[in-house]
Each structure stands twice: as C-alpha cells, then as structure tokens.
Design an enzyme around this catalytic site. Structure first.
Site, PDB file in Angstrom:
ATOM      1  N   HIS A   1       0.838  -1.294   0.100  1.00  0.00           N
ATOM      2  CA  HIS A   1      -0.019  -0.077   0.078  1.00  0.00           C
ATOM      3  C   HIS A   1       0.968   1.184  -0.048  1.00  0.00           C
ATOM      4  O   HIS A   1       2.200   1.153   0.066  1.00  0.00           O
ATOM      5  CB  HIS A   1      -1.007   0.035   1.169  1.00  0.00           C
ATOM      6  CG  HIS A   1      -0.499   0.318   2.441  1.00  0.00           C
ATOM      7  ND1 HIS A   1      -1.175   0.653   3.563  1.00  0.00           N
ATOM      8  CD2 HIS A   1       0.708   0.416   3.175  1.00  0.00           C
ATOM      9  CE1 HIS A   1      -0.503   0.980   4.534  1.00  0.00           C
ATOM     10  NE2 HIS A   1       0.866   0.653   4.241  1.00  0.00           N
TER      11      HIS A   1
ATOM     12  N   HIS B   1       5.126   0.135  -0.286  1.00  0.00           N
ATOM     13  CA  HIS B   1       5.771  -0.659   0.582  1.00  0.00           C
ATOM     14  C   HIS B   1       4.837  -1.540   1.007  1.00  0.00           C
ATOM     15  O   HIS B   1       3.536  -1.562   0.597  1.00  0.00           O
ATOM     16  CB  HIS B   1       6.493   0.032   1.870  1.00  0.00           C
ATOM     17  CG  HIS B   1       5.140   0.635   2.779  1.00  0.00           C
ATOM     18  ND1 HIS B   1       4.671   1.991   2.361  1.00  0.00           N
ATOM     19  CD2 HIS B   1       4.774   0.199   3.901  1.00  0.00           C
ATOM     20  CE1 HIS B   1       3.626   2.225   3.282  1.00  0.00           C
ATOM     21  NE2 HIS B   1       3.719   1.335   4.153  1.00  0.00           N
TER      22      HIS B   1
ATOM     23  N   ASP C   1      -4.832 -10.700  -0.440  1.00  0.00           N
ATOM     24  CA  ASP C   1      -3.506 -11.215  -0.240  1.00  0.00           C
ATOM     25  C   ASP C   1      -2.510 -11.133  -1.666  1.00  0.00           C
ATOM     26  O   ASP C   1      -3.070 -11.521  -2.507  1.00  0.00           O
ATOM     27  CB  ASP C   1      -3.456 -12.855   0.252  1.00  0.00           C
ATOM     28  CG  ASP C   1      -2.148 -13.254   0.452  1.00  0.00           C
ATOM     29  OD1 ASP C   1      -1.549 -12.663   1.127  1.00  0.00           O
ATOM     30  OD2 ASP C   1      -2.063 -14.435   0.024  1.00  0.00           O
ATOM     31  N   HIS C   2      -1.213 -10.486  -1.500  1.00  0.00           N
ATOM     32  CA  HIS C   2      -0.503 -10.329  -2.382  1.00  0.00           C
ATOM     33  C   HIS C   2      -1.049  -9.263  -3.590  1.00  0.00           C
ATOM     34  O   HIS C   2      -0.896  -9.329  -4.733  1.00  0.00           O
ATOM     35  CB  HIS C   2      -0.166 -11.513  -3.125  1.00  0.00           C
ATOM     36  CG  HIS C   2       0.876 -12.375  -2.326  1.00  0.00           C
ATOM     37  ND1 HIS C   2       0.503 -12.985  -1.245  1.00  0.00           N
ATOM     38  CD2 HIS C   2       2.343 -12.440  -2.523  1.00  0.00           C
ATOM     39  CE1 HIS C   2       1.564 -13.390  -0.682  1.00  0.00           C
ATOM     40  NE2 HIS C   2       2.571 -13.211  -1.442  1.00  0.00           N
TER      41      HIS C   2
ATOM     42  N   HIS D   1       3.304  -4.866   3.978  1.00  0.00           N
ATOM     43  CA  HIS D   1       3.081  -5.363   5.387  1.00  0.00           C
ATOM     44  C   HIS D   1       2.604  -6.679   5.337  1.00  0.00           C
ATOM     45  O   HIS D   1       2.035  -7.061   4.457  1.00  0.00           O
ATOM     46  CB  HIS D   1       2.238  -4.621   5.996  1.00  0.00           C
ATOM     47  CG  HIS D   1       2.283  -3.147   6.464  1.00  0.00           C
ATOM     48  ND1 HIS D   1       3.235  -2.798   7.205  1.00  0.00           N
ATOM     49  CD2 HIS D   1       1.828  -2.092   5.601  1.00  0.00           C
ATOM     50  CE1 HIS D   1       3.419  -1.351   7.231  1.00  0.00           C
ATOM     51  NE2 HIS D   1       2.439  -1.029   6.103  1.00  0.00           N
TER      52      HIS D   1
HETATM   53 NI    NI Z   1       2.337   0.880   5.544  1.00  0.00          NI
END
Ligand code: NI
Length: 147
Positions: A18, A41, A81-82, A43
């Site tokens: 995101h 980036h 996801d992904h 998470h």
């Molecule tokens: Ni973040």
C-alpha cells in the site's frame, strides 16, 4: 436460565502493498505526514475476527469456526493477499488504506456476510500491520441509529 455468551476468534494472515496518500493534502504535506509510507511498501498483516454469541445447546458452539474461517478467507483474504490495497481491491476503492480504514472496510464486508448467522454478532476486527502496531474496530458508535 443464564445464557452463556462466548467470543470466538479466527486469525488469518495476508501480505499486501500500500501507499498512504491523502487527497486532502498536497504532495509536501503528504510527505511530511506519512514519511516513508508515502511511497509503495508492504506489510505482513494479521487479521483477527471476533464474533460473539450464545453457546448453542445443540452444537455446543457459538458458530462453527470452520464457517468463520471460510468466510474470512473467501471474502477478505482472497481479495487482499498479494495485492496492492490502493488499486487492486474493490472494497477499498477511494479509501486511504491505513490500518484504521482497512479494518472498517473489512468489518462492513464481513458484517453483511454474517447476516446468514443471526445468532452471532460481529464484535471486533483487529488488524496488525506489524508485531507492534495494531488497530481494533468495534463497529459504529452506539449513539448512531443503526448500531
Ligand atoms: Ni504501511
């Protein structure tokens, strides 16, 4: 006879990218506010879905955790996801994908699905963005009419 209320929790994990950018701010303000999060980036998220209800005398369960697992996986995990949360996920369209906003969007999507289990109430969405940062969402404030 007393009703025994129990909370059951399903935990899932997903990885997603995101970028935090507010349409209300200019580029310099976005950069100052979000710092490194203003660029793409990712998470490894942890998602906990907590559902409350009475223990059914016939089954000994609030809700079958296998049903809850299936709902969370098919309605949420498969969609995020992904993926890139800013552009790949229809239920996050137009949303700044902070942990707060993602938790709220997940609540709204799961609450609709849980209508099929009227004995249960969605109680909490906990979303971990890292081991040390998480948010909890408990639904709309009690003062609003529809919850
Ligand atoms: Ni973040």
């Amino acid at each position: 006879m007393t009703t025994r209320m129990v909370e059951i929790v399903r935990r899932e994990e997903f990885s997603a990218a995101h970028r935090l950018e507010s349409p209300h701010l200019d580029e310099a303000q976005n950069r100052a506010l979000y710092g490194p999060c203003f660029t793409d980036h990712g998470h490894n998220y942890g998602l906990e879905v907590a559902v409350r209800g009475p223990v059914d005398e016939r089954t000994g369960m609030v809700m079958n955790l296998a049903d809850l697992m299936r709902l969370v996986r098919t309605k949420i995990i498969d969609a995020v996801d992904h993926r890139h949360l800013n552009r790949d996920v229809d239920f996050l369209e137009g949303v700044i994908p902070t942990a707060e906003n993602v938790a709220i969007a997940i609540w709204d999507r799961l609450e609709a699905e849980l209508q099929a289990f009227p004995q249960c109430q969605l109680h909490r969405i906990r979303l971990y963005e890292s081991a040390s940062n998480f948010v909890d969402y408990f639904g709309r404030a009690p003062s609003t009419p529809n919850r």
